[in-house]
Scaffold this active site. Structure first.
Site, PDB file in Angstrom:
ATOM      1  N   GLU A  71       8.489   0.545  11.560  1.00 45.52           N
ATOM      2  CA  GLU A  71       9.612   1.486  11.422  1.00 45.52           C
ATOM      3  C   GLU A  71       8.972   2.867  11.485  1.00 45.52           C
ATOM      4  OE1 GLU A  71      11.687   4.083  10.327  1.00 45.52           O
ATOM      5  OE2 GLU A  71      12.117   3.219   8.343  1.00 45.52           O
ATOM      6  N   LYS A 130       0.874  -1.188   0.000  1.00 45.83           N
ATOM      7  CA  LYS A 130       0.000   0.000   0.000  1.00 45.83           C
ATOM      8  C   LYS A 130       0.902   1.227   0.000  1.00 45.83           C
ATOM      9  CE  LYS A 130      -2.120   3.008   1.968  1.00 45.83           C
ATOM     10  NZ  LYS A 130      -1.870   4.411   1.611  1.00 45.83           N
ATOM     11  N   CYS A 152      13.092   9.694   8.205  1.00 43.00           N
ATOM     12  CA  CYS A 152      12.766   9.241   9.567  1.00 43.00           C
ATOM     13  C   CYS A 152      13.977   9.323  10.475  1.00 43.00           C
ATOM     14  CB  CYS A 152      12.206   7.829   9.524  1.00 43.00           C
ATOM     15  SG  CYS A 152      13.172   6.728   8.506  1.00 43.00           S
ATOM     16  N   GLU A 175       8.996  15.229  16.148  1.00 48.75           N
ATOM     17  CA  GLU A 175       9.530  15.065  14.794  1.00 48.75           C
ATOM     18  C   GLU A 175       8.927  16.144  13.895  1.00 48.75           C
ATOM     19  OE1 GLU A 175       8.266  11.464  12.681  1.00 48.75           O
ATOM     20  OE2 GLU A 175      10.338  11.224  12.030  1.00 48.75           O
TER      21      GLU A 175
END
Ligand code: NDP
Length: 484
Positions: free
Chosen positions: A262, A188, A296, A393
């Site tokens: 992750e 996806k 990330c 973040e």
């Protein structure tokens, strides 16, 4: 010295041509080895974030499409799993070579769809995606050597959800080990960057991969949510935000479906006073401005030893002012477009919070294109560990600087995060680097470099950055069960 470093070069535009790209106007779902109309009947345009113009229409996978995808994958699994490893390897080698053959086209499409500079999609994303398929092709007939010589079998049907920051590369990270191990996969892609996954589906056709071994189920977050809850899955692997990772973990709780997550990060890039400072500045820039900071493991928390703080900041600012922001297709561009209007709004909100909380902001002056989503590289100093810009973040071209006096303080500050994905250490002393690395709660620690990726090396997080490893032999384990 100052004369040399104050020269500002004027570059002529060097745009990469997109003429060779042959995208269709509309893409169906890739189920059972072919593109088909979605049962949902819906198509959604994918937008170029640098121009806000639609590029192609992409099918929206609804609940019935998820069921069809799982059925096709289930039917394909027994034959694929029964193939000798060497035969599966041949398909993976073919896919790797086809990615190389179509590298130029894939790089341009990745840049058009996601906004990242062509230099990065051409030199990093696409070659590394091919390298992952090559690497795991090599493992397909040697699986037991990757797991201490135990007997192994595949898990079955794997649902894989990837984000928008490295669309093809993340697809390769997920698909290559899963297929090498004898699983079949339903991928996806993210709503904003589905196009290279659809070209990869074409590549699977060209490689004559048996139908159902790879499915590409485009759609949005609801499609992903339906996929992870679909009966018939044997494994889920997800890369994306911690919030969605948590939701998926909750959805799978009480099932025996293994999960790899992750997730996000707030990685510390630590500069000691004995580091080669010019080299460190290049590493800082690469650590946070690579891919607009949509990484990330971005080195978004910069920890500088107090004695060299002013010098490093002066050098960093000089270097930042020379970053070229703009047309992602221009080969001279360093910082491209922000991936979406939503992501731009998130960055702007966190930067505003940084200013409100009292940190000092410097943003480079540059002319930004009138259309599209842009954010100029930004440096925050006078940041305290409790500020939101030091904790959350940002996922944009924004670096928050903290200071430390001793090695122990550096380690304590670096570990003072709910995340633990990566870290960087800049020092001239090898022993110090190893000592600090072993004390850091981070899945990856780079020494005197940053954002260096290799298919042979494991990647993954500690704490809220997730669990499970991708890459290298460690990346096989999440896709296998030990039989004896
Ligand atoms: P998401 O976690 O929402 O998206 C990642 C993937 O998960 C996409 O394919 C998305 O689909 C899909 N998804 C969304 N909701 C669900 C759900 N409930 N169940 C299953 N799959 C789902 O990230 P965002 O795009 O919203 O980005 C938000 C923040 O996450 C960023 O600002 C950044 O901080 C962080 N992030 C971290 C990444 C990393 O690599 N660690 C990557 C991307 C984001 P769709 O895109 O179609 O909605």
């Amino acid at each position: 010295m100052s004369v040399r470093t104050t020269v500002v070069w004027d570059y002529a535009p060097a745009p990469e041509s997109a003429d060779h790209v042959r995208l269709k106007d509309r893409y169906g779902l890739f189920i059972d080895g072919d593109f088909s109309e979605p049962a949902s009947g819906r198509f959604v345009p994918s937008i170029n974030p640098a121009t806000e113009e639609p590029i192609a229409e992409v099918a929206y996978g609804g609940p019935d499409d998820v069921v069809a995808a799982v059925q096709s994958a289930r039917a394909a699994h027994p034959k694929w799993a029964a193939l000798p490893g060497l035969e599966r390897a041949k398909y993976l080698f073919r896919i790797a070579r086809l990615i190389q053959e179509r590298a130029r086209e894939l790089a341009v499409v990745e840049t058009l769809d996601g906004g990242k500079p062509l230099r990065e999609s051409r030199d990093v994303d696409i070659p590394l995606a091919a390298a992952h398929f090559f690497h795991y092709a090599g493992w397909a007939d040697k699986l037991r050597y990757g797991v201490n010589a135990r007997e192994v079998s595949p898990l079955g049907v794997v649902g894989q959800i990837v984000p928008w920051n490295f669309p093809l590369l993340m697809a390769a990270w997920k698909l290559a080990p899963a297929l090498a191990c004898g699983n079949v996969a339903i991928l996806k892609p993210a709503e904003t960057t589905p196009l290279t996954a659809l070209l990869l589906a074409e590549i699977c056709q060209e490689a004559e991969l048996p139908p159902g071994v790879v499915t590409v189920l485009t759609g949005d977050g609801d499609t992903g949510a339906a996929l992870v809850r679909a009966p018939g899955l044997n494994k889920v692997a997800f890369t994306g935000s911690t919030a969605v990772g948590r939701d998926i973990q909750a959805a799978l709780a009480g099932t025996n479906i293994p999960l790899t997550l992750e997730l996000g990060g707030k990685s510390a890039n630590i500069v000691f006073e004995d580091a080669a400072l010019d080299q460190a500045v290049e590493g800082i820039v690469n650590g946070i401005f690579f891919n607009q900071g949509h990484v990330c493991c971005a080195g978004s928390r910069l920890l500088i030893q107090e004695s060299v703080h002013d010098e490093v900041i002066a050098k960093l600012w000089q270097r930042m002012r020379r970053l070229r922001v703009g047309d992602p297709l221009d080969k001279n561009t360093d910082v491209g477009a922000i991936n979406s209007a939503e992501q731009l709004a998130r960055i702007e909100a966190l930067v505003a919070a940084g200013e409100e909380e009292g940190a000092s902001r410097q943003t480079i002056e540059c002319e930004l294109p009138e259309r599209g989503y842009w954010f100029a590289p930004t440096l925050f100093t006078d940041v305290s560990p409790a500020h939101r810009i030091a904790v959350e973040e940002i996922f944009g071209p924004v670096v928050s600087v903290l200071t430390f006096r001793t090695q122990a303080e550096a380690i304590e500050k670096a570990n003072n995060s709910r995340y633990g994905l990566a870290a960087g250490i800049w020092t001239d002393k090898g022993a110090k680097a190893f000592e600090v690395a072993s004390a850091l709660q981070a899945g990856v620690v780079w020494q005197n470099t940053y954002n260096h990726f290799d298919p042979t090396a494991a990647f993954g997080g500690y704490k809220e950055s997730g669990f499970g490893r991708e890459g290298g032999p460690a990346g096989l384990r999440p896709y296998l069960q030990i039989v004896q």
